[in-house]
Design a protein around this motif. Structure first.
Motif, PDB file in Angstrom:
ATOM      1  N   ARG A 101     -11.336   0.186  11.536  1.00 37.57           N
ATOM      2  CA  ARG A 101     -10.414   1.325  11.512  1.00 37.57           C
ATOM      3  C   ARG A 101      -9.388   1.151  12.617  1.00 37.57           C
ATOM      4  NH1 ARG A 101     -11.838   6.576   9.236  1.00 37.57           N
ATOM      5  NH2 ARG A 101      -9.839   7.633   9.134  1.00 37.57           N
ATOM      6  N   ILE A 136      -3.963  -2.409   5.359  1.00 40.48           N
ATOM      7  CA  ILE A 136      -5.402  -2.239   5.170  1.00 40.48           C
ATOM      8  C   ILE A 136      -5.798  -3.293   4.160  1.00 40.48           C
ATOM      9  CG2 ILE A 136      -7.259  -0.652   4.638  1.00 40.48           C
ATOM     10  CD1 ILE A 136      -5.435   1.644   4.953  1.00 40.48           C
ATOM     11  N   LEU A 137      -6.648  -4.226   4.560  1.00 42.26           N
ATOM     12  CA  LEU A 137      -6.886  -5.375   3.685  1.00 42.26           C
ATOM     13  C   LEU A 137      -7.903  -5.154   2.577  1.00 42.26           C
ATOM     14  CD1 LEU A 137      -6.584  -8.413   6.096  1.00 42.26           C
ATOM     15  CD2 LEU A 137      -4.875  -7.320   4.685  1.00 42.26           C
ATOM     16  N   LYS A 197     -12.879  -1.103   2.186  1.00 42.97           N
ATOM     17  CA  LYS A 197     -13.832  -0.557   3.171  1.00 42.97           C
ATOM     18  C   LYS A 197     -13.131  -0.087   4.439  1.00 42.97           C
ATOM     19  CE  LYS A 197     -16.375  -4.318   3.357  1.00 42.97           C
ATOM     20  NZ  LYS A 197     -16.795  -5.406   2.496  1.00 42.97           N
ATOM     21  N   SER A 198     -11.880  -0.520   4.622  1.00 39.80           N
ATOM     22  CA  SER A 198     -11.228  -0.289   5.914  1.00 39.80           C
ATOM     23  C   SER A 198     -10.297   0.915   5.887  1.00 39.80           C
ATOM     24  CB  SER A 198     -10.454  -1.542   6.313  1.00 39.80           C
ATOM     25  OG  SER A 198     -11.270  -2.661   6.126  1.00 39.80           O
ATOM     26  N   ALA A 199      -9.864   1.333   7.064  1.00 46.08           N
ATOM     27  CA  ALA A 199      -9.060   2.557   7.142  1.00 46.08           C
ATOM     28  C   ALA A 199      -7.996   2.459   8.224  1.00 46.08           C
ATOM     29  CB  ALA A 199      -9.970   3.744   7.437  1.00 46.08           C
ATOM     30  N   SER A 200      -7.020   3.360   8.128  1.00 46.04           N
ATOM     31  CA  SER A 200      -5.941   3.365   9.112  1.00 46.04           C
ATOM     32  C   SER A 200      -5.409   4.782   9.283  1.00 46.04           C
ATOM     33  CB  SER A 200      -4.827   2.448   8.604  1.00 46.04           C
ATOM     34  OG  SER A 200      -3.781   2.436   9.521  1.00 46.04           O
ATOM     35  N   ASP A 201      -5.061   5.143  10.512  1.00 44.60           N
ATOM     36  CA  ASP A 201      -4.480   6.473  10.757  1.00 44.60           C
ATOM     37  C   ASP A 201      -3.251   6.338  11.628  1.00 44.60           C
ATOM     38  OD1 ASP A 201      -7.757   6.960  11.829  1.00 44.60           O
ATOM     39  OD2 ASP A 201      -7.057   7.639   9.871  1.00 44.60           O
ATOM     40  N   THR A 202      -2.353   7.323  11.536  1.00 44.89           N
ATOM     41  CA  THR A 202      -1.328   7.405  12.573  1.00 44.89           C
ATOM     42  C   THR A 202      -1.234   8.854  13.040  1.00 44.89           C
ATOM     43  OG1 THR A 202       0.490   7.824  11.041  1.00 44.89           O
ATOM     44  CG2 THR A 202       0.137   5.556  11.615  1.00 44.89           C
TER      45      THR A 202
END
Lengths: 449, 196
Positions: A337, A363-364, A367-372
């Motif tokens: 993340r 985000i590849l 299962k993965s995540a991203s925030d801003t």
């Protein structure tokens, strides 16, 4: 790995540990007082309620000071074999030494090796361990230490202010340009080790220098804590660039406070590469206090399996005609993340300021995540502020295009990711960009180092 | 697209079940208490647009929070907030896009543009992204700035006063959003609230 420590404080923290550290270092009374005050602040402050999950840190289970049995050495030949081997594993070729102006290598909590190139000495540049600088140049410390990041700033700045050890002190005299980057290496060695280096940098009027720090740690199963503080003062007309490529092992909590005070027409650039660690919380910031000051942060974060990179930048405009730029690129894969957390603040006394922020996230996999979490507080009416952020995955067509030319899927992935982070990587000194690209390749292959 | 006019107040959860254009609106032009709107996308295939315009007069205060929550695949949302701040006016906007793991192929955008015409203004903006699916398109943009001096010069050199020129530019700033509102009554309510 040899455990060369002949002295370490007891496990856990208390005023006795803080006093012991100050005593070993033979510090002036006022520094001991500051440490003890900071310890009180640390104990009374709460843990942050935002950001990554820090519940795994057990403050009572850490050894806060660890002295190796080597004193500072002048030349590379004098460095003990065991320490040399550690650095060879980092892959620094002997030939590279010629290129380096002055190298400070920190083994555990002390600076084990330092050498100042003749050129630097002639120019009047000071580049020492913080401990040594406190002894030799106390006036810099009474004037600047703890003034950019006071102990009460946050819980981890308080911790660092109580138990700090090692780190670099840099002073660039007026008008001096340092052509070769100043470098420092350090790492955590022993199990359950904490690392609390404290760096203080003063770039005097009209000077220019580039400081590069890269650190690695071997893999250990118990959690390590790295809580550093970096204070930079950029005086009028000076320009300073601070580059970090960090690749801590996956059990490290990396919680760093880095801040620059930028005076009139000064320029501060933070180049931040965050790979590795279990959790990183780091927001390099610039307080633009003089007219015409400029602050910049270029940041890359890679969050792999079980990693949380919570990074970003802060720009505080408190003077007229100040400008800032933040470019943040993050990649999350294998369940990692990556979060961007930033702030741009323009106060009513900062007319004609402008700021540009760009955050892009890849985000590849599913299962993965991203925030801003960007925050803009614009309390002035002539400010010009722009912010944009995008999140996406790698397009199927791009992968297909590369694979149809004979690349494997992971080769294609790593090429595209390298291209994604290229605008920032090209600002790094060459040996770092090569290492960084190699690290990304390894991550893409799924074989984490 | 169905036009829905909503007054900015309270804490609202709205399930988006068909393609809609939501217009978030303050009849009096300002709303010190603010309002919160969560648009919940739990029906695949829907598209929504959310727009809000404000023209904060002297000492005016505008506050809004929007959340686009995407729970299922193939939904899309475009949020656009545009406002003007007069003397000593303040605005506070929080715009969140939340995409959960299952919401693949979501397309979600957010834009927040503030034009400052007065002095002593304050503008706080927080565009937030929380994304847990990778096969999505999500982005946001936010800008704050004064009217471009060159644009003003162009108009004043054609004989308009500075006030007339500013007014015209502000009208143009809002015009692209007016064009999206197909319900004539709603459009007239919105224009009234903006006291142009």
């Amino acid at each position: 790995m040899p455990d060369l420590s002949v002295f370490k404080t007891r496990r856990g923290l208390g005023p006795d540990v803080v006093s012991a550290i100050s005593q070993i270092k033979n510090e002036p009374e006022w520094m001991l007082e500051q440490r003890l005050r900071a310890y009180d602040i640390f104990v009374n402050k709460e843990m942050p309620k935002w950001g990554a999950d820090l519940s795994g840190i057990n403050f009572d289970d850490i050894i806060y000071y660890h002295k190796p049995d080597v004193d500072e050495k002048r030349s590379w030949d004098d460095v003990p074999e065991s320490v040399k081997t550690t650095f060879e594993r980092l892959g620094i070729p002997q030939a590279e030494r010629e290129f380096l102006a002055g190298v400070k290598a920190q083994y555990d909590s002390e600076v084990a090796y330092s050498s100042l190139h003749e050129e630097l000495e002639e120019q009047g540049v000071i580049f020492l361990s913080t401990d040594e600088a406190l002894r030799k140049y106390p006036h810099f410390f009474t004037e600047y230490f703890g003034k950019v990041i006071p102990a009460a700033d946050n819980k981890f700045a308080a911790l660092n202010s109580a138990v700090w050890s090692g780190g670099s002190f840099v002073y660039i005299p007026k008008g001096v340009t340092v052509k070769r980057p100043l470098q420092a290496y350090f790492r955590i060695n022993a199990e359950r080790m904490g690392q609390f280096e404290r760096t203080l940098i003063i770039a005097d009027e009209g000077s220019f220098a580039h400081y590069v720090e890269g650190c690695t740690a071997p893999v250990y199963t118990t959690n390590s804590l790295h809580s550093a503080v970096v204070e930079v003062i950029v005086k009028p007309g000076a320009r300073f660039r601070y580059t970090t490529i960090q690749n801590w092992s996956n059990d490290v909590y990396n919680l760093v406070t880095k801040r620059a005070r930028v005076e009139k027409n000064g320029v501060m650039e933070w180049i931040d590469g965050n790979l590795g660690s279990k959790v990183t919380m780091k927001y390099p910031s610039c307080y633009l206090v003089g007219e015409g000051a400029h602050g910049e942060v270029l940041s890359i974060a890679y969050a792999g399996k079980d990693q949380h990179q919570d990074t970003g930048a802060k720009m505080i405009h408190v003077a007229p005609n100040t400008t800032s730029t933040i470019v943040s690129k993050s990649v999350s894969a294998y369940g990692g993340r990556a979060s961007y957390r930033g702030m741009v603040q323009v106060s009513p006394v900062a007319p004609n300021s402008s700021s540009h922020v760009e955050c892009d996230a890849l985000i590849l996999d599913e299962k993965s995540a991203s925030d801003t979490f960007p925050l803009m507080r614009i309390d002035e009416s002539s400010a010009h502020i722009e912010h944009e952020a995008t999140v996406s995955k790698i397009g199927e067509e791009k992968l297909f295009y590369l694979m149809s030319r004979g690349l494997t899927e992971s080769e294609a992935l790593s090429l595209i990711v390298s291209g994604f982070i290229e605008p920032i990587v090209k600002e790094l000194p060459m040996e770092y960009s090569i290492e960084l690209n190699r690290l990304i390749e390894l991550e893409m292959e799924g074989s984490v180092g | 697209m169905k036009n829905v006019l909503l007054e900015i107040k309270g804490d609202n959860k709205i399930r988006v079940t068909e393609d809609s254009l939501f217009i978030l609106h303050s009849p009096s032009g300002v709303n010190p208490e603010g309002g919160k709107f969560e648009f919940i996308f739990d029906t695949s295939g829907v598209t929504a647009k959310v727009i809000s315009l404000f023209n904060a007069p002297t000492n005016g205060f505008y506050s809004l929070e929007t959340i686009s929550t995407h729970l299922v695949p193939d939904t899309s949302c475009d949020v656009k907030i545009k406002g003007v701040l007069g003397n000593k006016a303040e605005s506070n906007y929080i715009g969140k896009i939340k995409i959960t793991k299952d919401a693949i192929r979501t397309v979600s955008y957010l834009h927040d543009h503030v034009l400052v015409t007065g002095n002593g203004t304050k503008n706080h903006s927080q565009p937030i992204l929380e994304i847990e699916a990778n096969d999505v398109q999500a982005s946001h943009g936010a800008t704050t700035g004064r009217i471009n001096e060159e644009d003003l010069f162009y108009l004043t050199s054609r004989g308009l006063s500075r006030e007339e020129a500013s007014s015209l530019i502000v009208m143009g700033f809002f015009e692209e959003i007016f064009d999206q509102i197909t319900d004539a009554e709603i459009l007239s309510d919105v224009k009234e609230g903006l006291t142009l």
